[in-house]
Design a protein around this motif. Structure first.
Motif, PDB file in Angstrom:
ATOM      1  N   MET A   1       0.845  -1.192   0.000  1.00 17.40           N
ATOM      2  CA  MET A   1       0.000   0.000   0.000  1.00 17.40           C
ATOM      3  C   MET A   1       0.883   1.247   0.000  1.00 17.40           C
ATOM      4  SD  MET A   1      -2.781   1.318   2.877  1.00 17.40           S
ATOM      5  CE  MET A   1      -3.560  -0.274   3.052  1.00 17.40           C
ATOM      6  N   ARG A   2       0.497   2.229  -0.810  1.00 13.30           N
ATOM      7  CA  ARG A   2       1.159   3.537  -0.789  1.00 13.30           C
ATOM      8  C   ARG A   2       0.159   4.571  -0.280  1.00 13.30           C
ATOM      9  NH1 ARG A   2       2.556   1.906  -6.028  1.00 13.30           N
ATOM     10  NH2 ARG A   2       4.733   1.277  -6.294  1.00 13.30           N
ATOM     11  N   VAL A   3       0.609   5.391   0.669  1.00 21.40           N
ATOM     12  CA  VAL A   3      -0.267   6.385   1.291  1.00 21.40           C
ATOM     13  C   VAL A   3       0.365   7.772   1.177  1.00 21.40           C
ATOM     14  CG1 VAL A   3      -1.440   7.107   3.401  1.00 21.40           C
ATOM     15  CG2 VAL A   3      -1.129   4.660   2.922  1.00 21.40           C
ATOM     16  N   ALA A   4      -0.409   8.718   0.684  1.00 23.13           N
ATOM     17  CA  ALA A   4       0.010  10.123   0.702  1.00 23.13           C
ATOM     18  C   ALA A   4      -0.632  10.798   1.907  1.00 23.13           C
ATOM     19  CB  ALA A   4      -0.409  10.822  -0.583  1.00 23.13           C
ATOM     20  N   ILE A   5       0.173  11.409   2.754  1.00 25.61           N
ATOM     21  CA  ILE A   5      -0.312  12.162   3.906  1.00 25.61           C
ATOM     22  C   ILE A   5      -0.198  13.647   3.574  1.00 25.61           C
ATOM     23  CG2 ILE A   5      -0.032  12.650   6.364  1.00 25.61           C
ATOM     24  CD1 ILE A   5      -0.856   9.780   5.833  1.00 25.61           C
ATOM     25  N   VAL A   6      -1.285  14.380   3.754  1.00 23.17           N
ATOM     26  CA  VAL A   6      -1.305  15.814   3.447  1.00 23.17           C
ATOM     27  C   VAL A   6      -1.616  16.567   4.735  1.00 23.17           C
ATOM     28  CG1 VAL A   6      -2.273  17.626   1.983  1.00 23.17           C
ATOM     29  CG2 VAL A   6      -2.189  15.254   1.146  1.00 23.17           C
TER      30      VAL A   6
END
Length: 377
Positions: A1-6
């Motif tokens: 899984m790849r997660v972008a945190i903003v």
């Protein structure tokens, strides 16, 4: 899984949002999940531990210079597309998060929005040219409702905030609870040297401690009546912020010490070396410092804001009061300070509760929420 945190904020700024963001980044990495952080540029750091940081051009917020406004660029779109996130988690999307969410939507990335700061209520403490910004509250509430409903999943940090979000018309609000590292905050960090420093050489007095930002919404001036009414009581303020100079003047002549920002073992020692944690804030979404103080073995006297009522048991781990009620604040302090054995017993009960609030379990619940959302998409 790849997660972008903003996030709208990050290191080196120190606050509860940054602390939760760091804990999440560390946990995702430990679970073998690839992460990218998108945030306004606060410094020159390009990585946080193993996480790459995509810093955005930013300027200081005119009315709140500690914070920065980040501006998205076309380069960000390319970077997100290259990273190919499976999911994106936006920490209370605003100046940075809203346009970034639009990019994520264009790319078909499922989004989670978590609530971290009540901008509508926070605006009431600022004014421009004599005009109080609380007139903007209805507009901010409408924008908050639209932005959170635009996300594919919505999370609140406490049941109180969950109800407030639902009242605004935000749909299907889940819970992303808060925890504590009970090993990092522990009574074993109690130090006679730290206590002497915090009490200004009066270690036998009852020592109150507050940890957090020194700002108007924390209402720290509400502690002064208790200091004036009760004998052998001292206060240590751990933290810094825009209200520090005013508070130094306000507490002049009273037994109050200003410790500034503390981190790591010194912060843990500051908690553990005090007797009672005080928290008179009027505006919180949870109040991480309350559970940290409990983990350090302190009974708590706190306003009923954020998640306070969910973690404190009245008369067992502390006392609560309506925000602004200085009389009840003083009564809570008096009830604990009057009996040293009761104080120690309440501290043990507080520690026992904190030991049940593991960040590991809470962060794994969040990963399960990511997986649930991905399965729907």
């Amino acid at each position: 899984m790849r997660v972008a945190i903003v996030s709208e904020t990050f290191l080196p700024k120190v606050d509860g949002i940054v602390k939760v963001a760091c804990l999440l980044l560390d946990h995702l990495t430990a679970r073998g999940i690839e992460v990218m952080l998108i945030a306004p540029r606060y410094g020159e750091n390009r990585h946080y531990n193993d996480t790459p940081i995509r810093s955005l051009p930013s300027i200081a917020v005119p009315l709140y210079p500690e914070a920065r406004l980040g501006f998205v660029t076309t380069g960000l779109f390319r970077d997100i597309a290259a990273f190919q996130p499976d999911i994106a988690h936006l920490f209370h999307p605003a100046m940075t998060g809203i346009p970034t969410m639009a990019m994520l939507k264009w790319l078909g990335v499922p989004t989670v929005a978590s609530f971290h700061l009540d901008y509508a209520r926070l605006a009431s403490q600022f004014q421009v040219g004599g005009l109080r910004l609380d007139v903007a509250r209805p507009l901010i509430d409408r924008l908050t409702r639209r932005v959170f409903n635009w996300a594919d999943a919505r999370l609140a940090p406490s049941q109180l905030v969950q109800r407030q979000m639902q009242h605004l018309g935000i749909r299907d609000v889940g819970l992303w609870r808060r925890g504590v590292d009970a090993a990092a905050f522990h009574p074993r960090f109690r130090s006679s040297a730290m206590r002497a420093e915090m009490s200004q050489g009066h270690p036998d007095d009852t020592l109150l401690v507050y940890v957090g930002r020194l700002s108007d919404e924390k209402q720290l001036e509400h502690i002064r009546p208790a200091l004036q009414q009760l004998s052998n009581i001292r206060l240590a303020l751990v933290g810094d912020g825009p209200a520090r100079k005013r508070l130094e003047q306000y507490f002049a002549g009273l037994p109050v010490s200003f410790q500034g920002y503390l981190r790591g073992d010194r912060l843990a020692s500051a908690y553990a070396s005090a007797d009672i944690f005080v928290f008179p804030s009027r505006l919180e979404t949870f109040g991480l410092v309350v559970v940290e103080a409990m983990a350090a073995g302190l009974p708590v006297v706190a306003a009923r804001v954020g998640g306070v009522s969910e973690v404190l048991r009245e008369g067992i781990t502390g006392y609560t009061f309506e925000s602004g009620d200085t009389s009840r604040l003083a009564q809570g302090i008096r009830a604990i300070a009057a009996d040293r054995e009761k104080m120690r017993w309440m501290g043990r009960q507080a520690r026992a509760f904190a030991e049940t609030q593991s960040w590991t379990a809470i962060m794994d619940e969040l990963i399960a929420e990511y997986e649930r959302l991905l399965s729907k998409n």
